[in-house]
Motif scaffolding. Sequence first.
Motif, PDB file in Angstrom:
ATOM      1  N   ARG A  93       5.744  -0.676  -7.190  1.00 40.34           N
ATOM      2  CA  ARG A  93       5.402  -2.066  -7.501  1.00 40.34           C
ATOM      3  C   ARG A  93       3.884  -2.224  -7.571  1.00 40.34           C
ATOM      4  N   VAL A  94       3.431  -3.105  -8.437  1.00 40.97           N
ATOM      5  CA  VAL A  94       1.997  -3.372  -8.508  1.00 40.97           C
ATOM      6  C   VAL A  94       1.594  -4.105  -7.227  1.00 40.97           C
ATOM      7  N   PRO A  95       0.361  -3.885  -6.750  1.00 40.10           N
ATOM      8  CA  PRO A  95      -0.042  -4.464  -5.456  1.00 40.10           C
ATOM      9  C   PRO A  95       0.219  -5.956  -5.315  1.00 40.10           C
ATOM     10  N   ASP A  96      -0.011  -6.755  -6.350  1.00 36.07           N
ATOM     11  CA  ASP A  96       0.193  -8.206  -6.251  1.00 36.07           C
ATOM     12  C   ASP A  96       1.648  -8.592  -6.024  1.00 36.07           C
ATOM     13  N   SER A  97       2.589  -7.746  -6.426  1.00 33.95           N
ATOM     14  CA  SER A  97       4.005  -8.102  -6.278  1.00 33.95           C
ATOM     15  C   SER A  97       4.595  -7.624  -4.952  1.00 33.95           C
ATOM     16  N   ARG A  98       3.814  -6.909  -4.152  1.00 34.50           N
ATOM     17  CA  ARG A  98       4.349  -6.368  -2.895  1.00 34.50           C
ATOM     18  C   ARG A  98       4.357  -7.382  -1.764  1.00 34.50           C
ATOM     19  N   LEU A 129      10.837  -3.029   7.726  1.00 36.06           N
ATOM     20  CA  LEU A 129       9.744  -3.153   6.760  1.00 36.06           C
ATOM     21  C   LEU A 129       8.429  -2.841   7.456  1.00 36.06           C
ATOM     22  N   GLU A 130       7.427  -2.564   6.634  1.00 36.13           N
ATOM     23  CA  GLU A 130       6.094  -2.264   7.146  1.00 36.13           C
ATOM     24  C   GLU A 130       5.101  -3.213   6.477  1.00 36.13           C
ATOM     25  N   GLN A 131       4.151  -3.711   7.259  1.00 37.90           N
ATOM     26  CA  GLN A 131       3.080  -4.540   6.713  1.00 37.90           C
ATOM     27  C   GLN A 131       2.120  -3.620   5.945  1.00 37.90           C
ATOM     28  N   VAL A 132       1.792  -3.993   4.719  1.00 37.46           N
ATOM     29  CA  VAL A 132       0.873  -3.193   3.904  1.00 37.46           C
ATOM     30  C   VAL A 132      -0.240  -4.081   3.354  1.00 37.46           C
ATOM     31  N   GLY A 133      -1.369  -3.431   3.029  1.00 36.83           N
ATOM     32  CA  GLY A 133      -2.524  -4.167   2.508  1.00 36.83           C
ATOM     33  C   GLY A 133      -2.476  -4.384   1.039  1.00 36.83           C
ATOM     34  N   ASN A 158       1.732   3.572  -2.290  1.00 33.83           N
ATOM     35  CA  ASN A 158       1.796   2.736  -3.494  1.00 33.83           C
ATOM     36  C   ASN A 158       1.140   3.441  -4.667  1.00 33.83           C
ATOM     37  N   LEU A 159       1.951   3.765  -5.668  1.00 37.40           N
ATOM     38  CA  LEU A 159       1.485   4.277  -6.950  1.00 37.40           C
ATOM     39  C   LEU A 159       2.108   3.364  -8.001  1.00 37.40           C
TER      40      LEU A 159
END
Length: 136
Positions: free
Chosen positions: A52-57, A132-136, A67-68
């Motif tokens: 997924r693109v960063p903005d959609s996560r 789930l995991e919190q991601v930046g 994240n790729l």
Amino acid sequence: MPWPAMQEQDVVLVDTTWGELQPLQCAPGVVTVGELELTELVANGALLVDTRVPDSRKGRSIPGAVNLPHDRITELRGRLDPSRLSILFCNGPQCPQSPMAIRDLLEAGYPASALAYYRGGLHDWVTLAMPLEQVG
């Protein structure tokens, strides 16, 4: 991406009205896995890839995922090791991002035997109350 239900602890809502249901097998030679296979494969050294693109996560992912983004996957394929299985996922069964990323990698010459597809994606993962995991 699922979101918390107001005033309901440990309950999330998901929108199933978007996208188009993806085939169970997204490309020849690429195995599709479920949650139990995913956790076992990751425990045995497979790389989990959130396409997924960063903005959609929205700050959440499956624990341990890197994240790729699908739209940069061929450019970033050097971060994948063809001697190690990479399991790609996105938003869920109706999301085309991982299947597109897998097909792009195959077209770029990446071996199908080094790829797996978690079709359930974040939608099914959350629906089954997996962590789930919190991601930046």
